[in-house]
Design a protein around this motif. Structure first.
Motif, PDB file in Angstrom:
ATOM      1  N   GLU A  36       0.840  -1.193   0.000  1.00  0.00           N
ATOM      2  CA  GLU A  36       0.000   0.000   0.000  1.00  0.00           C
ATOM      3  C   GLU A  36       0.875   1.242   0.000  1.00  0.00           C
ATOM      4  OE1 GLU A  36      -3.567   1.967   2.745  1.00  0.00           O
ATOM      5  OE2 GLU A  36      -2.147   0.549   3.637  1.00  0.00           O
ATOM      6  N   TYR A  37       0.496   2.201  -0.811  1.00  0.00           N
ATOM      7  CA  TYR A  37       1.157   3.503  -0.818  1.00  0.00           C
ATOM      8  C   TYR A  37       0.275   4.510  -0.081  1.00  0.00           C
ATOM      9  CZ  TYR A  37       2.409   8.174  -2.405  1.00  0.00           C
ATOM     10  OH  TYR A  37       2.725   9.509  -2.443  1.00  0.00           O
ATOM     11  N   LYS A  38       0.872   5.224   0.846  1.00  0.00           N
ATOM     12  CA  LYS A  38       0.176   6.295   1.548  1.00  0.00           C
ATOM     13  C   LYS A  38       0.951   7.595   1.343  1.00  0.00           C
ATOM     14  CE  LYS A  38      -1.897   3.558   5.316  1.00  0.00           C
ATOM     15  NZ  LYS A  38      -1.964   3.391   6.795  1.00  0.00           N
ATOM     16  N   PRO A  39       0.322   8.618   0.840  1.00  0.00           N
ATOM     17  CA  PRO A  39       1.031   9.890   0.653  1.00  0.00           C
ATOM     18  C   PRO A  39       1.353  10.553   1.980  1.00  0.00           C
ATOM     19  CG  PRO A  39      -1.313  10.158   0.185  1.00  0.00           C
ATOM     20  CD  PRO A  39      -1.097   8.690   0.411  1.00  0.00           C
ATOM     21  N   ASN A  40       2.280  11.457   1.936  1.00  0.00           N
ATOM     22  CA  ASN A  40       2.637  12.285   3.099  1.00  0.00           C
ATOM     23  C   ASN A  40       3.205  11.474   4.258  1.00  0.00           C
ATOM     24  OD1 ASN A  40       1.584  14.607   1.735  1.00  0.00           O
ATOM     25  ND2 ASN A  40      -0.474  13.963   2.354  1.00  0.00           N
ATOM     26  N   GLN A  41       3.878  10.369   3.938  1.00  0.00           N
ATOM     27  CA  GLN A  41       4.535   9.608   5.007  1.00  0.00           C
ATOM     28  C   GLN A  41       5.906  10.198   5.299  1.00  0.00           C
ATOM     29  OE1 GLN A  41       4.083   5.164   4.594  1.00  0.00           O
ATOM     30  NE2 GLN A  41       2.736   5.746   6.277  1.00  0.00           N
TER      31      GLN A  41
ATOM     32  N   LEU B 241       4.101  -3.358  -6.012  1.00  0.00           N
ATOM     33  CA  LEU B 241       5.157  -3.065  -5.041  1.00  0.00           C
ATOM     34  C   LEU B 241       6.186  -2.105  -5.636  1.00  0.00           C
ATOM     35  CD1 LEU B 241       6.381  -3.574  -2.274  1.00  0.00           C
ATOM     36  CD2 LEU B 241       7.494  -5.618  -3.199  1.00  0.00           C
ATOM     37  N   LYS B 242       6.581  -2.332  -6.864  1.00  0.00           N
ATOM     38  CA  LYS B 242       7.544  -1.446  -7.526  1.00  0.00           C
ATOM     39  C   LYS B 242       6.981  -0.033  -7.661  1.00  0.00           C
ATOM     40  CE  LYS B 242      10.253  -1.019 -11.777  1.00  0.00           C
ATOM     41  NZ  LYS B 242      10.563  -1.658 -13.091  1.00  0.00           N
ATOM     42  N   GLU B 243       5.709   0.068  -8.017  1.00  0.00           N
ATOM     43  CA  GLU B 243       5.065   1.376  -8.154  1.00  0.00           C
ATOM     44  C   GLU B 243       5.097   2.136  -6.829  1.00  0.00           C
ATOM     45  OE1 GLU B 243       0.685   3.261  -9.370  1.00  0.00           O
ATOM     46  OE2 GLU B 243       1.055   1.108  -9.547  1.00  0.00           O
ATOM     47  N   CYS B 244       4.827   1.414  -5.731  1.00  0.00           N
ATOM     48  CA  CYS B 244       4.871   2.059  -4.408  1.00  0.00           C
ATOM     49  C   CYS B 244       6.271   2.555  -4.077  1.00  0.00           C
ATOM     50  CB  CYS B 244       4.403   1.080  -3.335  1.00  0.00           C
ATOM     51  SG  CYS B 244       2.652   0.664  -3.374  1.00  0.00           S
ATOM     52  N   VAL B 245       7.283   1.732  -4.346  1.00  0.00           N
ATOM     53  CA  VAL B 245       8.666   2.122  -4.064  1.00  0.00           C
ATOM     54  C   VAL B 245       9.026   3.389  -4.832  1.00  0.00           C
ATOM     55  CG1 VAL B 245      11.082   1.455  -4.394  1.00  0.00           C
ATOM     56  CG2 VAL B 245       9.459  -0.188  -3.430  1.00  0.00           C
ATOM     57  N   LEU B 246       8.667   3.452  -6.094  1.00  0.00           N
ATOM     58  CA  LEU B 246       9.007   4.626  -6.908  1.00  0.00           C
ATOM     59  C   LEU B 246       8.241   5.868  -6.441  1.00  0.00           C
ATOM     60  CD1 LEU B 246       9.192   2.953 -10.432  1.00  0.00           C
ATOM     61  CD2 LEU B 246      11.096   3.793  -9.034  1.00  0.00           C
TER      62      LEU B 246
END
Length: 455
Positions: free
Chosen positions: A124-129, A173-178
């Motif tokens: 999961e990607y969360k902005p503003n981390q 997962l790759k998209e989240c890392v980038l």
């Protein structure tokens, strides 16, 4: 009895970092790695990283990374039981208690593989981390920090095997890392390294891992002759489909020891096979079986009528809608049936019946529509299973969203089939068949009604 411990301290070279110390990965990936070490002379050590603050790492470290794995099930019609001590795990790290130890692993030039199973919600990607708030980060956020540390060390990248049960898990997962890299200003060179020096695979995993055997652990320890707080149990069947460049298979050659690990250019047909055959067979069968007075999958497999209904549905109506070679599909279907017949697993029908409306839409309806398109006629067993679903929801046994249960219990059959919100399209064209099946179920009982669609 003494606790399970290593007799000597020699351990395998740490080449695998594994996010997840739970039952599934230990009963699936680590079992495979252990076999690779013992049967092919491999030297693959696994470092377990606890993805949550609370977990099993302390108990695993107390046993020097060792644990017993008990496999049980049917294979070619015969009961098979196998126990082994898995010794590929070198140690476990709780990164919340020892963050330095976690990041120190990034400096290890031998480290090559990253495995994860952090539940479907883990990728999961969360902005503003905040990158400095390690405990507050998502798993991809922590992975990004780890990869940045690796990049800063000037070391090679990784082959990543996410095992979370989501579509295109490696791509996600790759998209989240980038995304985290951009958020934290890691720069174009790091992003180039992520893209060019790391290989994110999409995977499909399949094995029922039943975990710690609470009811029989003491008896098992007596038979082992040692204490083991982290015994794991699983079925015999296993399948790992990996979408990625096959050249990487040579770096961790599971195929050389006959494991059911497939490298492919596209995992999609294998996922479709699993959803349509394994999950679809469950969903098409369980509601009719429950209405017939049965409680478990094993009881359904022992019931001649229900078994025939399910088997004919799989081989005559589901398999013809799939793209893989027929022989391969039939072998998978026979494996599924053996898994359903596993005498060591008590799988209750009502547990599988949870949220059956949404399950039918994903697991069974595509086969119904595909069959009609391919054959020009309705698949009578799969259509009957939809009638059984409607009949089931008119009882008090259904377990679903309250609004779904209320609608399914009170609406007319015509309104149910026209509910595009549930099915993704209007199924009114099935109304004559569904009404006929429901009429037979009401007047003659589920068994007599089912007999009409079983050859």
């Amino acid at each position: 009895m003494e606790r399970l411990k290593r007799n000597e301290q020699k351990r395998h070279t740490e080449r695998v970092l594994q996010f997840g110390e739970g039952n599934f990965l230990r009963g699936f990936v680590d079992w495979m790695i252990d076999r690779l070490n013992k049967e092919n002379g491999g030297d693959y050590g696994v470092v377990l990283v606890q993805p949550l603050a609370n977990g099993l790492i302390d108990m695993i470290n107390e046993q020097d990374g060792l644990y017993s794995l008990y496999l049980r099930g049917l294979q070619n019609g015969e009961k098979v039981e196998e126990t082994r001590v898995v010794d590929c795990v070198t140690r476990g790290i709780n990164p919340f208690a020892d963050t330095d130890a976690f990041f120190e692993c990034a400096k290890n030039p031998d480290l090559r593989f990253i495995v994860s199973n952090t539940t479907e919600a883990g990728i999961e990607y969360k902005p503003n981390q905040d990158s400095s708030d390690f405990a507050g980060l998502t798993f991809p956020g922590r992975l990004t920090l780890f990869m940045k540390k690796r990049f800063d060390e000037g070391l090679n990248g990784f082959i990543l095997f996410p095992c979370e049960l989501i579509d295109k898990n490696g791509d996600c997962l790759k998209e989240c890392v980038l995304k985290y890299s951009k958020d934290w200003g890691y720069g174009a060179e790091f992003e180039k390294w992520v893209n060019e020096e790391n290989h994110f695979t999409n995977t499909l995993v399949d094995r029922i891992v039943t975990g710690y055997p609470r009811d029989t652990a003491k008896q098992m320890e007596e038979s082992f002759g040692y204490l083991d707080n982290v015994i794991d149990t699983a079925e015999i069947f296993h399948l790992w489909v990996i979408e990625g460049d096959k050249k990487y298979a040579e770096e961790i050659p599971f195929h050389k020891i006959g494991l059911n690990v497939l490298w492919t250019d596209d995992v999609t047909p294998y996922k479709k096979r699993k959803v349509r055959i394994l999950n679809g067979a469950h969903t098409m069968m369980v509601l009719a079986a429950h209405l017939a007075g049965l409680e478990t999958v094993r009881e359904a497999m022992d019931d001649e009528l229900v078994f025939s209904f399910m088997k004919q549905g799989i081989f005559e109506e589901i398999i013809p809608t799939l793209d893989l070679p027929k022989e391969e599909l039939e072998q998978f279907a026979n494996d599924v049936i053996e898994r359903f017949q596993n005498p060591f697993i008590k799988h209750y029908l009502l547990s599988i019946a949870l949220n059956s409306v949404s399950k039918y839409k994903v697991r069974v309806l595509p086969s119904v529509l595909g069959y009609i398109k391919e054959k020009g006629s309705e698949p009578k067993r799969l259509v009957f299973s939809l009638a059984a679903l409607i009949a089931f929801y008119r009882t008090d046994a259904a377990n679903d969203d309250p609004a779904v249960m209320e609608f399914m219990k009170t609406a007319s059959t015509a309104d149910i089939l026209a509910k595009t919100e549930y099915w993704g399209e209007d199924l009114s064209f099935l109304l004559p068949s569904i009404e006929a099946h429901l009429d037979a179920i009401e007047k003659e009982g589920i068994r007599k009604a089912m007999e009409k669609v079983v050859d």
